[in-house]
Design a protein around this motif. Structure first.
Motif, short mmCIF file in Angstrom:
data_model
loop_
_atom_site.label_atom_id
_atom_site.label_comp_id
_atom_site.label_asym_id
_atom_site.label_seq_id
_atom_site.Cartn_x
_atom_site.Cartn_y
_atom_site.Cartn_z
N VAL A 117 0.89 -1.16 0.00
CA VAL A 117 0.00 0.00 0.00
C VAL A 117 0.93 1.21 0.00
O VAL A 117 1.38 1.66 1.05
CB VAL A 117 -0.94 0.01 1.23
CG1 VAL A 117 -1.91 1.19 1.13
CG2 VAL A 117 -1.69 -1.30 1.35
N LYS A 150 5.28 -0.67 8.09
CA LYS A 150 4.68 -1.70 8.94
C LYS A 150 3.82 -2.68 8.14
O LYS A 150 3.27 -2.35 7.09
CB LYS A 150 3.83 -1.07 10.03
CG LYS A 150 2.59 -0.38 9.51
CD LYS A 150 1.74 0.17 10.63
CE LYS A 150 0.49 0.79 9.98
NZ LYS A 150 -0.63 0.83 10.82
N VAL A 157 0.55 -4.53 7.35
CA VAL A 157 -0.86 -4.15 7.44
C VAL A 157 -1.74 -5.37 7.64
O VAL A 157 -2.74 -5.32 8.36
CB VAL A 157 -1.30 -3.39 6.15
CG1 VAL A 157 -2.78 -3.08 6.16
CG2 VAL A 157 -0.48 -2.12 5.97
N GLN A 158 -1.34 -6.49 7.02
CA GLN A 158 -2.18 -7.68 7.10
C GLN A 158 -1.36 -8.94 6.81
O GLN A 158 -0.45 -8.92 5.97
CB GLN A 158 -3.32 -7.58 6.09
CG GLN A 158 -4.29 -8.74 6.13
CD GLN A 158 -5.39 -8.54 5.12
OE1 GLN A 158 -5.15 -8.56 3.92
NE2 GLN A 158 -6.60 -8.32 5.60
N TYR A 217 2.02 -4.71 3.25
CA TYR A 217 2.80 -3.72 3.99
C TYR A 217 2.44 -2.31 3.52
O TYR A 217 2.18 -2.10 2.33
CB TYR A 217 4.30 -3.91 3.74
CG TYR A 217 4.89 -5.08 4.47
CD1 TYR A 217 5.48 -4.91 5.71
CD2 TYR A 217 4.84 -6.35 3.92
CE1 TYR A 217 6.02 -5.99 6.39
CE2 TYR A 217 5.38 -7.43 4.60
CZ TYR A 217 5.96 -7.25 5.83
OH TYR A 217 6.48 -8.31 6.51
N ALA A 218 2.47 -1.38 4.44
CA ALA A 218 2.41 0.03 4.09
C ALA A 218 3.78 0.42 3.55
O ALA A 218 4.80 -0.14 3.96
CB ALA A 218 2.05 0.87 5.31
N LEU A 237 -7.49 -2.97 2.40
CA LEU A 237 -6.10 -2.76 2.79
C LEU A 237 -5.76 -1.28 2.84
O LEU A 237 -5.03 -0.84 3.73
CB LEU A 237 -5.15 -3.47 1.81
CG LEU A 237 -5.06 -4.98 1.92
CD1 LEU A 237 -4.19 -5.53 0.78
CD2 LEU A 237 -4.48 -5.37 3.27
N SER A 273 -4.51 0.50 6.26
CA SER A 273 -3.17 1.13 6.34
C SER A 273 -3.23 2.55 6.84
O SER A 273 -2.20 3.13 7.20
CB SER A 273 -2.48 1.08 4.97
OG SER A 273 -3.07 2.01 4.08
N ARG A 274 -4.41 3.14 6.92
CA ARG A 274 -4.57 4.51 7.44
C ARG A 274 -4.51 4.54 8.96
O ARG A 274 -4.30 5.57 9.55
CB ARG A 274 -5.90 5.11 6.98
CG ARG A 274 -5.93 5.35 5.49
CD ARG A 274 -7.30 5.72 5.07
NE ARG A 274 -7.45 7.15 5.04
CZ ARG A 274 -8.49 7.78 4.51
NH1 ARG A 274 -9.46 7.08 3.96
NH2 ARG A 274 -8.56 9.07 4.51
#
Length: 123
Positions: A7, A62, A64-65, A78-79, A117, A121-122
């Motif tokens: 993301v 980081k 994210v999932q 990942y972000a 996602l 990610s926010r």
């Protein structure tokens, strides 16, 4: 197989979306995605996939999932932040179009799982 998704956001918070050549015609928009290669960290996979598909460089952040996916696949996301690379150079074998989109102005045909996602990610 491990599928890895990034993301990617620019400094203004816009999200990098790609129209993928081989995805279903009504759902071609999505995030940069690809398979992890042997010996590669998932963060390295995100950076490589973005570079291969767009020519852009990213800083991976980081997770994210992490979840089970299609058949026996594992999916991790990942972000990431845009780190440069100049002009976007699309890989025409995989990508038809790319654009930076505001999170509240996402294109029709975006995979619903990628929409989630982006929202996750926010946080």
């Amino acid at each position: 197989m491990v599928g890895v998704t990034g993301v990617v956001r620019d400094p203004d918070g816009n999200v990098l979306l790609l129209r993928h050549r081989f995805w279903a015609e009504d759902q071609q928009w999505g995030l940069p995605t690809g398979g992890a290669q042997r010996g590669e960290t998932f963060e390295q996979t995100v950076a490589r996939e973005v570079r291969e598909e767009t020519g852009l460089e990213v800083r991976v952040g980081k997770m994210v999932q992490l979840r089970s996916g299609f058949q026996l696949r594992v999916e991790v996301a990942y972000a990431a932040g845009y780190a440069g690379g100049g002009t976007m150079r699309l890989n025409p074998m995989e990508i038809l179009e790319a654009r930076w989109c505001a999170p509240d102005d996402l294109p029709k045909g975006l995979l619903e799982s990628h929409r989630r996602l982006i929202e996750a990610s926010r946080r």
